[in-house]
Design an enzyme around this catalytic site. Structure first.
Site, PDB file in Angstrom:
ATOM      1  N   ARG A  48       0.866  -1.180   0.000  1.00 49.43           N
ATOM      2  CA  ARG A  48       0.000   0.000   0.000  1.00 49.43           C
ATOM      3  C   ARG A  48       0.903   1.231   0.000  1.00 49.43           C
ATOM      4  O   ARG A  48       2.121   1.131   0.153  1.00 49.43           O
ATOM      5  CB  ARG A  48      -1.019   0.004   1.156  1.00 49.43           C
ATOM      6  N   GLY A  49       0.259   2.399  -0.159  1.00 49.49           N
ATOM      7  CA  GLY A  49       1.027   3.617  -0.361  1.00 49.49           C
ATOM      8  C   GLY A  49       1.085   3.871  -1.866  1.00 49.49           C
ATOM      9  O   GLY A  49       1.437   2.962  -2.630  1.00 49.49           O
ATOM     10  N   ALA A  50       0.738   5.093  -2.266  1.00 49.23           N
ATOM     11  CA  ALA A  50       0.521   5.366  -3.697  1.00 49.23           C
ATOM     12  C   ALA A  50       1.710   4.977  -4.590  1.00 49.23           C
ATOM     13  O   ALA A  50       1.535   4.219  -5.554  1.00 49.23           O
ATOM     14  CB  ALA A  50       0.143   6.843  -3.873  1.00 49.23           C
ATOM     15  N   GLN A 198      -1.816   2.319   9.873  1.00 47.27           N
ATOM     16  CA  GLN A 198      -0.535   2.374   9.155  1.00 47.27           C
ATOM     17  C   GLN A 198       0.532   3.109   9.969  1.00 47.27           C
ATOM     18  O   GLN A 198       1.727   2.825   9.838  1.00 47.27           O
ATOM     19  CB  GLN A 198      -0.705   3.081   7.801  1.00 47.27           C
ATOM     20  N   ASP A 239      -2.083  10.868  -2.082  1.00 47.03           N
ATOM     21  CA  ASP A 239      -2.513   9.845  -3.043  1.00 47.03           C
ATOM     22  C   ASP A 239      -2.864  10.453  -4.384  1.00 47.03           C
ATOM     23  O   ASP A 239      -2.819   9.782  -5.407  1.00 47.03           O
ATOM     24  CB  ASP A 239      -3.700   9.058  -2.490  1.00 47.03           C
ATOM     25  N   ASN A 249      -5.444  12.423   0.634  1.00 43.72           N
ATOM     26  CA  ASN A 249      -4.511  11.586   1.418  1.00 43.72           C
ATOM     27  C   ASN A 249      -5.338  10.832   2.462  1.00 43.72           C
ATOM     28  O   ASN A 249      -6.556  11.007   2.570  1.00 43.72           O
ATOM     29  CB  ASN A 249      -3.418  12.443   2.062  1.00 43.72           C
TER      30      ASN A 249
HETATM   31  O1  MRU Z   1      -4.444   3.279   2.236  1.00 41.25           O
HETATM   32  P1  MRU Z   1      -2.975   3.490   2.119  1.00 41.25           P
HETATM   33  O2  MRU Z   1      -2.190   2.935   3.252  1.00 41.25           O
HETATM   34  O3  MRU Z   1      -2.461   3.033   0.763  1.00 41.25           O
HETATM   35  O4  MRU Z   1      -2.815   5.068   2.153  1.00 41.25           O
HETATM   36  C1  MRU Z   1      -1.530   5.610   2.053  1.00 41.25           C
HETATM   37  C2  MRU Z   1      -1.502   7.089   2.167  1.00 41.25           C
HETATM   38  O5  MRU Z   1      -2.499   7.733   2.345  1.00 41.25           O
HETATM   39  C3  MRU Z   1      -0.166   7.727   1.934  1.00 41.25           C
HETATM   40  O6  MRU Z   1      -0.050   8.905   2.680  1.00 41.25           O
HETATM   41  C4  MRU Z   1      -0.017   8.066   0.446  1.00 41.25           C
HETATM   42  O7  MRU Z   1      -0.326   6.949  -0.353  1.00 41.25           O
HETATM   43  C5  MRU Z   1       1.346   8.528   0.124  1.00 41.25           C
HETATM   44  S1  MRU Z   1       2.530   7.250   0.267  1.00 41.25           S
HETATM   45  C6  MRU Z   1       4.043   7.882  -0.143  1.00 41.25           C
END
Ligand code: MRU
Length: 349
Positions: A48-50, A198, A239, A249
């Site tokens: 996970r994480g964009a 997270q 995101d 985000n």
């Molecule tokens: O649902 P997630 O854990 O994928 O959400 C992640 C976030 O909101 C992060 O802040 C975003 O993706 C940036 S990651 C460098």
């Protein structure tokens, strides 16, 4: 202190991931040997994480290219297009996912006239390039962002926008990693980030591994810390950043930005240009992922609410541009009004 994590990598015949559902208790590798497994890993948040899901999707396309039994390039191209559709459908808010698969497909279309073999090998090379460029972008974000952290250095962050959320160095955590590697004194308030935790599970683990001092807080403690003068700046990831600078985000980011504005605390967003979506004018157009209410009613698999109770789970929110002090990209720091700076950041790609 500035060492990178290995979040996503390629082994012959497999897209490999560190299993983010098992952290911080176990460091386990998941090997995805077919497209369906890659798609499921993205959906269930093994990864996970964009930026990390963008890199994973790029390797997912490469996996299909290496495994395909297509006998000519146009047939393989059609398979790759179908793979892109499958991957893009897994998580709607993070634009890096579609950004990466679009980049892979553009390269596929460019290579197809050179034949099947060129297309096959070119896909893996392009996926490697997506990963390596993401790492380089994160380091540049670290370089631009570190000077923004005030001398006293109490930074608050939300969710995990670290190495685990990228190819390995992070976006919001990059300025902190870089500042720490320069010997700066630093302390990070880590929001636990309900409901998926997270912050508690991943950011706390990652900062501890990096040797950066942290204190874990529940999300509803952030306002108290700001009111008490214990927060010098806030840095979060993104995101999707749209043309006017509105930012999607992790759910809870908007509340932090409102609090930061009230307390006059700088609020920074750190993201690579692959997170900027100039096709959308304003944040209200961003699709917000709705996840299972089980993630709200359960904690570590344990039911914590009355059986059958309704629970909402919008996984992201949108912070309006007027609440954002600056956006840290790999090409420099963009200040309001954001429209011109963001389009320059993207157009220089
Ligand atoms: O649902 P997630 O854990 O994928 O959400 C992640 C976030 O909101 C992060 O802040 C975003 O993706 C940036 S990651 C460098």
């Amino acid at each position: 202190m500035s060492q990178e994590l290995r979040t996503v990598w390629w082994e012959p015949g497999a897209v490999c991931l560190i299993d983010q559902l098992r952290l911080p208790h176990e460091e386990v590798t998941v090997r995805c040997t077919e497209l369906a497994a890659v798609a499921a890993a993205i959906k269930t948040m093994v990864v996970r994480g964009a930026p990390a899901i963008g890199c994973t999707a790029a390797y997912g396309i490469a996996l299909v290219a290496t495994q395909s039994t297509a006998t000519d390039a146009p047939a393989l191209l059609r398979e790759l297009e179908a793979a892109k559709a499958t991957l893009d459908a897994q998580r709607p808010t993070a634009v890096n996912l579609a950004w990466a698969t679009t980049r892979m497909l553009n390269q596929a279309r460019a290579l197809a006239p050179s034949g099947l073999e060129a297309l096959r090998t070119g896909m893996l090379e392009e996926a490697h390039a997506v990963l390596h460029e993401d790492l380089a972008m994160c380091h540049a974000i670290g370089d631009y962002g570190a000077p923004l952290i005030p001398e006293r250095g109490h930074v608050l962050t939300h969710c995990n926008a670290g190495g685990l959320a990228t190819a390995g160095y992070g976006t919001a955590l990059a300025p902190m990693r870089t500042a720490a590697s320069q010997g700066r004194t630093l302390h990070v308030w880590v929001d636990e980030t309900r409901p998926f935790l997270q912050g508690a599970r991943l950011t706390a683990w990652e900062l501890r591994e990096a040797g950066i001092p942290l204190t874990l807080i529940t999300d509803n403690m952030a306002g108290y810390m700001m009111q008490s003068g214990e927060v010098d700046c806030i840095i979060v990831g993104a995101d999707r950043i749209v043309a006017n600078g509105d930012v999607a985000n992790k759910i809870g980011t908007y509340s932090l930005a409102v609090l930061a504005n009230f307390h006059n605390i700088p609020f920074y967003v750190a993201a690579p240009s692959s997170t900027i979506d100039l096709s959308l004018a304003t944040g209200d157009l961003i699709p917000i992922e709705q996840r299972s209410s089980d993630e709200v009613t359960h904690l570590g698999g344990q039911l914590i609410a009355p059986l059958g109770v309704n629970a909402a789970h919008p996984a992201f929110d949108v912070t309006p541009n007027r609440l954002i002090t600056a956006i840290i990209t790999e090409r420099g720091v963009v200040y309001p009004p954001f429209t011109e700076g963001l389009s320059t950041a993207v157009r220089r790609s």
